[in-house]
Design a protein around this motif. Structure first.
Motif, PDB file in Angstrom:
ATOM      1  N   PRO A 215      43.202  67.683  33.705  1.00  0.00           N
ATOM      2  CA  PRO A 215      43.541  66.250  33.756  1.00  0.00           C
ATOM      3  C   PRO A 215      42.689  65.488  34.763  1.00  0.00           C
ATOM      4  N   THR A 216      42.401  66.123  35.905  1.00  0.00           N
ATOM      5  CA  THR A 216      41.553  65.465  36.905  1.00  0.00           C
ATOM      6  C   THR A 216      40.148  65.270  36.361  1.00  0.00           C
ATOM      7  N   LEU A 217      39.630  66.298  35.687  1.00  0.00           N
ATOM      8  CA  LEU A 217      38.277  66.193  35.128  1.00  0.00           C
ATOM      9  C   LEU A 217      38.217  65.073  34.089  1.00  0.00           C
ATOM     10  N   ARG A 218      39.231  65.007  33.247  1.00  0.00           N
ATOM     11  CA  ARG A 218      39.266  63.961  32.218  1.00  0.00           C
ATOM     12  C   ARG A 218      39.223  62.575  32.856  1.00  0.00           C
ATOM     13  N   MET A 219      40.022  62.400  33.876  1.00  0.00           N
ATOM     14  CA  MET A 219      40.099  61.094  34.543  1.00  0.00           C
ATOM     15  C   MET A 219      38.767  60.758  35.218  1.00  0.00           C
ATOM     16  N   ALA A 220      38.180  61.763  35.865  1.00  0.00           N
ATOM     17  CA  ALA A 220      36.933  61.530  36.608  1.00  0.00           C
ATOM     18  C   ALA A 220      35.790  61.208  35.654  1.00  0.00           C
ATOM     19  N   LEU A 221      35.703  61.957  34.564  1.00  0.00           N
ATOM     20  CA  LEU A 221      34.606  61.718  33.611  1.00  0.00           C
ATOM     21  C   LEU A 221      34.708  60.329  32.992  1.00  0.00           C
ATOM     22  N   ALA A 222      35.934  59.871  32.783  1.00  0.00           N
ATOM     23  CA  ALA A 222      36.122  58.555  32.175  1.00  0.00           C
ATOM     24  C   ALA A 222      35.573  57.436  33.050  1.00  0.00           C
ATOM     25  N   GLU A 223      35.444  57.723  34.340  1.00  0.00           N
ATOM     26  CA  GLU A 223      34.965  56.698  35.280  1.00  0.00           C
ATOM     27  C   GLU A 223      33.443  56.603  35.326  1.00  0.00           C
ATOM     28  N   LEU A 224      32.768  57.589  34.746  1.00  0.00           N
ATOM     29  CA  LEU A 224      31.311  57.631  34.880  1.00  0.00           C
ATOM     30  C   LEU A 224      30.639  56.800  33.787  1.00  0.00           C
ATOM     31  N   PRO A 225      29.722  55.946  34.174  1.00  0.00           N
ATOM     32  CA  PRO A 225      29.051  55.099  33.181  1.00  0.00           C
ATOM     33  C   PRO A 225      27.798  55.757  32.613  1.00  0.00           C
ATOM     34  N   GLY A 226      27.894  57.013  32.207  1.00  0.00           N
ATOM     35  CA  GLY A 226      26.712  57.685  31.667  1.00  0.00           C
ATOM     36  C   GLY A 226      27.063  59.018  31.055  1.00  0.00           C
ATOM     37  N   PRO A 227      26.101  59.610  30.327  1.00  0.00           N
ATOM     38  CA  PRO A 227      26.363  60.879  29.652  1.00  0.00           C
ATOM     39  C   PRO A 227      26.397  62.057  30.623  1.00  0.00           C
ATOM     40  N   VAL A 228      27.157  63.068  30.240  1.00  0.00           N
ATOM     41  CA  VAL A 228      27.354  64.232  31.106  1.00  0.00           C
ATOM     42  C   VAL A 228      27.132  65.520  30.309  1.00  0.00           C
ATOM     43  N   ILE A 229      26.450  66.460  30.953  1.00  0.00           N
ATOM     44  CA  ILE A 229      26.252  67.804  30.408  1.00  0.00           C
ATOM     45  C   ILE A 229      27.181  68.743  31.164  1.00  0.00           C
ATOM     46  N   LEU A 230      27.967  69.530  30.431  1.00  0.00           N
ATOM     47  CA  LEU A 230      28.820  70.526  31.088  1.00  0.00           C
ATOM     48  C   LEU A 230      28.085  71.859  31.116  1.00  0.00           C
ATOM     49  N   HIS A 231      27.872  72.376  32.318  1.00  0.00           N
ATOM     50  CA  HIS A 231      27.171  73.654  32.500  1.00  0.00           C
ATOM     51  C   HIS A 231      28.194  74.778  32.671  1.00  0.00           C
ATOM     52  N   HIS A 232      27.899  75.953  32.121  1.00  0.00           N
ATOM     53  CA  HIS A 232      28.872  77.053  32.153  1.00  0.00           C
ATOM     54  C   HIS A 232      29.170  77.537  33.576  1.00  0.00           C
ATOM     55  N   ALA A 242      36.922  74.690  23.173  1.00  0.00           N
ATOM     56  CA  ALA A 242      38.006  73.868  22.631  1.00  0.00           C
ATOM     57  C   ALA A 242      38.730  73.132  23.759  1.00  0.00           C
ATOM     58  N   ARG A 243      38.763  73.759  24.922  1.00  0.00           N
ATOM     59  CA  ARG A 243      39.423  73.178  26.089  1.00  0.00           C
ATOM     60  C   ARG A 243      38.682  71.928  26.580  1.00  0.00           C
ATOM     61  N   PHE A 244      37.371  71.956  26.505  1.00  0.00           N
ATOM     62  CA  PHE A 244      36.565  70.867  27.065  1.00  0.00           C
ATOM     63  C   PHE A 244      36.143  69.833  26.020  1.00  0.00           C
ATOM     64  N   LYS A 245      36.210  70.232  24.776  1.00  0.00           N
ATOM     65  CA  LYS A 245      35.756  69.349  23.688  1.00  0.00           C
ATOM     66  C   LYS A 245      36.499  68.009  23.735  1.00  0.00           C
ATOM     67  N   GLY A 246      35.744  66.950  23.613  1.00  0.00           N
ATOM     68  CA  GLY A 246      36.364  65.637  23.543  1.00  0.00           C
ATOM     69  C   GLY A 246      36.615  64.975  24.882  1.00  0.00           C
ATOM     70  N   LEU A 247      36.301  65.638  25.986  1.00  0.00           N
ATOM     71  CA  LEU A 247      36.467  64.968  27.277  1.00  0.00           C
ATOM     72  C   LEU A 247      35.493  63.792  27.362  1.00  0.00           C
ATOM     73  N   PRO A 248      35.877  62.716  28.045  1.00  0.00           N
ATOM     74  CA  PRO A 248      35.059  61.503  28.051  1.00  0.00           C
ATOM     75  C   PRO A 248      33.628  61.751  28.543  1.00  0.00           C
ATOM     76  N   ASN A 249      32.688  61.184  27.832  1.00  0.00           N
ATOM     77  CA  ASN A 249      31.267  61.171  28.230  1.00  0.00           C
ATOM     78  C   ASN A 249      30.561  62.517  28.163  1.00  0.00           C
ATOM     79  N   LEU A 250      31.264  63.590  27.775  1.00  0.00           N
ATOM     80  CA  LEU A 250      30.589  64.887  27.637  1.00  0.00           C
ATOM     81  C   LEU A 250      29.754  64.870  26.363  1.00  0.00           C
ATOM     82  N   VAL A 251      28.451  64.992  26.513  1.00  0.00           N
ATOM     83  CA  VAL A 251      27.570  64.920  25.336  1.00  0.00           C
ATOM     84  C   VAL A 251      26.865  66.242  25.056  1.00  0.00           C
ATOM     85  N   ALA A 252      26.941  67.193  25.992  1.00  0.00           N
ATOM     86  CA  ALA A 252      26.228  68.462  25.792  1.00  0.00           C
ATOM     87  C   ALA A 252      26.898  69.564  26.604  1.00  0.00           C
ATOM     88  N   TYR A 253      26.711  70.781  26.127  1.00  0.00           N
ATOM     89  CA  TYR A 253      27.329  71.958  26.751  1.00  0.00           C
ATOM     90  C   TYR A 253      26.261  73.029  26.918  1.00  0.00           C
TER      91      TYR A 253
END
Lengths: 341, 231
Positions: A215-232, A242-253
């Motif tokens: 929930p914290t990650l979701r809230m924090a990502l929503a505040e960012l005005p740009g694309p984000v890559i999630l690194h393993h 499936a856990r991370f899919k759809g979080l705000p601004n996540l465009v790549a994994y």
């Protein structure tokens, strides 16, 4: 096509002249410039020169700000240790517990010298490669900051046994994370890359992830005005997508070493870019022809998926890796696109 | 109907429920000698948990393993308290030497191994992080330890395990001082264990105790052939 166009094509599911690729060569730049590692990790112009050398030598399609997360710990008062052949690592922590960390002042992203160093590398690189090469600002998610400030053990103690304290610390750290991310994007970063290990089921329990860190990650990502890559971040990510899919601004994994790219696409569906899956630190042990074979395996796995970027994953490419090993990736990518290396 | 304490404890550990696990252990101890808790309840359950963890079938997270190590620490603390109160000594195995190799600053896995070993009766000399090969072997020689456990997280630091191997061999302790190694990198690249001359590893922290037992026996079996234990 230039690199920016190539990466945008991957993001927009459009055809490109060849697959885009990323080298986690934050450390390796110092090999090409011959810079002392202490200078590399403290002087922005020295680090940026290393990334420019990486670009000129191997033509990767994205460049990185320093993969130097201990710098974030330092901003809170932790200390780091420079090492002969590696990126610095945290040596002492700023506080002993989450409760103590709550009392630490939040670093000012516009004043702290180490944060300014990180930001200045982005300014230099984005100015040098405007409209040509995407520049990625590297940071960590709010739940991955405490291991740099109080250590992983103390953070697990809070997450597992003092959830209210853990939540309070996450709430305190989130604005700092957002400020730093916004600042990096304002400095010219095309996007951000971050880890979220403390939301990964290989590290924390489902209860911790579902009630605290995600929930914290979701809230924090929503505040960012740009694309984000999630690194393993060193953990398997493929079966966590499936856990991370759809979080705000996540465009790549960025997947972990050898994780199945096709399987990741089936989980994610169309839209996000899948990146991976070469073992960056392990390149040193392979011959160039073996590396090219791994690249070709990755291209086979991705099939006709346009939303794929070949990337070295895990930690930094090692300093002693022969340049021929990195050139082998460039050659494989160019061959895949039918172009000359 | 008799309560199945082993099953209840395993379920509590799998749920990362430290308080629940301690409640199960306290319930087991009613009417029993608490000194028997390790061989009769904790060790068998941890062995089962270790198998589940190592095979990756139960979705066991690092945090769950961490909670299991805390439960082991809780049991050890109570054993020490009760032994102190009665003036009895806690039975010991070892000593053995543990530490993170030179340049490695990732202590969590090592601390979990230390907790599981101590709960199972081992005298552990824990040297902390960033330990040089010389420090490992010096401490082993000073204390009479027959097993060194070296922890490393990444490839770049794991290479320092080879320095410990070299130091053991250089001092003529080959075989009589066994080298165990563990950490994330060895799961990813098990061939490094052979490359670095490691004598044994465990798939999870819980399984460290049987590994150390095996290595200890291997080390001391050589004493018979070379004329008895060293002074």
């Amino acid at each position: 096509m230039n690199s920016l166009e190539r990466v945008l094509a991957a993001l927009q599911n459009q055809p490109a002249d060849r697959p885009a690729f990323l080298l986690n060569a934050s450390l390796y730049g110092s090999r090409l410039t011959g810079a002392d590692l202490n200078d590399h990790y403290t002087r922005a112009e020295v680090y940026a020169e290393g990334q420019m050398a990486i670009r000129e030598t191997f033509c990767p399609d994205l460049l990185l700000s320093p993969f130097f997360v201990s710098a974030i710990g330092e901003a809170f008062g932790s200390t780091w240790r420079a090492r002969a052949h590696q990126a610095p690592n945290v040596r002492t922590f700023a506080a002993r517990s989450a409760e103590e960390a709550l009392k630490l002042p939040l670093p000012d992203v516009d004043c702290h010298p180490r944060l300014l160093y990180l930001r200045e590398t982005i300014r230099i690189l984005s100015k040098a490669y405007a409209g040509e090469v995407p520049i990625i600002g590297v940071l960590v998610s709010p739940s991955d900051i405490p291991p740099l400030v109080i250590g992983l053990e103390a953070w697990l103690d809070a997450l597992l046994f003092q959830p209210d304290v853990a939540q309070a610390l996450l709430d305190r750290l989130t604005p700092f994370f957002v400020d730093l991310g916004k600042a990096m994007l304002g400095d010219g970063a095309t996007g951000l890359a971050l880890t979220a290990n403390l939301a990964n089921g290989y590290i924390v329990t489902d209860a911790v992830a579902e009630t605290l860190t995600l929930p914290t990650l979701r809230m924090a990502l929503a505040e960012l005005p740009g694309p984000v890559i999630l690194h393993h971040g060193g953990c398997p990510l493929g079966d966590q997508l499936a856990r991370f899919k759809g979080l705000p601004n996540l465009v790549a994994y960025v997947l972990n070493v050898a994780e199945d790219l096709g399987a990741a696409r089936r989980v994610l569906g169309p839209g996000p870019v899948v990146m991976g899956n070469l073992n960056g630190p392990g390149l040193i042990d392979l011959r160039p022809d073996e590396i090219q074979a791994l690249c070709e395996l990755a291209f086979t796995q991705r099939g006709d998926d346009r939303q794929f970027i070949l990337a070295t994953c895990s930690a930094d490419i090692q300093l002693d890796t022969p340049p021929e090993c990195l050139a082998a990736i460039t050659e494989a990518v160019c061959r895949a696109g039918g172009a000359e290396a | 109907m008799d309560r199945n304490f082993s099953q209840d404890l395993l379920l509590a550990i799998e749920r990362a429920d430290r308080a629940g696990a301690n409640a199960v252990i306290s319930a087991w101890a009613e009417g029993r000698d608490f000194k028997r808790v390790v061989p009769e309840l904790l060790s068998p359950v941890l062995e089962t948990f270790g198998t589940i963890w190592a095979t990756g079938q139960g979705g066991v997270s690092l945090a769950t393993g961490y909670v299991a190590s805390k439960i082991a620490e809780d049991v050890l603390s109570r054993l020490l308290r009760e032994a102190g109160a009665s003036g009895e000594a806690v039975p010991g195995k070892g000593p053995v030497v543990l530490g993170n190799v030179e340049d490695d600053f990732h202590p969590l896995g090592r601390k979990m191994v230390v907790a599981f070993l101590r709960a199972d009766g081992w005298d552990v000399r824990d040297l902390g992080v960033d330990v040089s090969a010389g420090q490992f072997v010096d401490t082993a020689e000073e204390t009479g330890a027959r097993v060194i456990g070296a922890s490393a997280m990444m490839y770049t630091t794991a290479k320092n395990v080879a320095k410990i191997r070299h130091e053991i061999d250089r001092r003529g302790l080959t075989g009589r001082l066994q080298l165990a190694a563990g950490g994330a990198v060895f799961k990813l690249r098990p061939e490094l264990l052979t490359d670095f001359g490691v004598d044994g590893t465990a798939a999870s922290a819980v399984e460290a105790s049987p590994l150390f037992q095996e290595l200890w026996q291997r080390a001391t079996s050589l004493d018979i052939h070379v004329g008895g234990p060293r002074p």
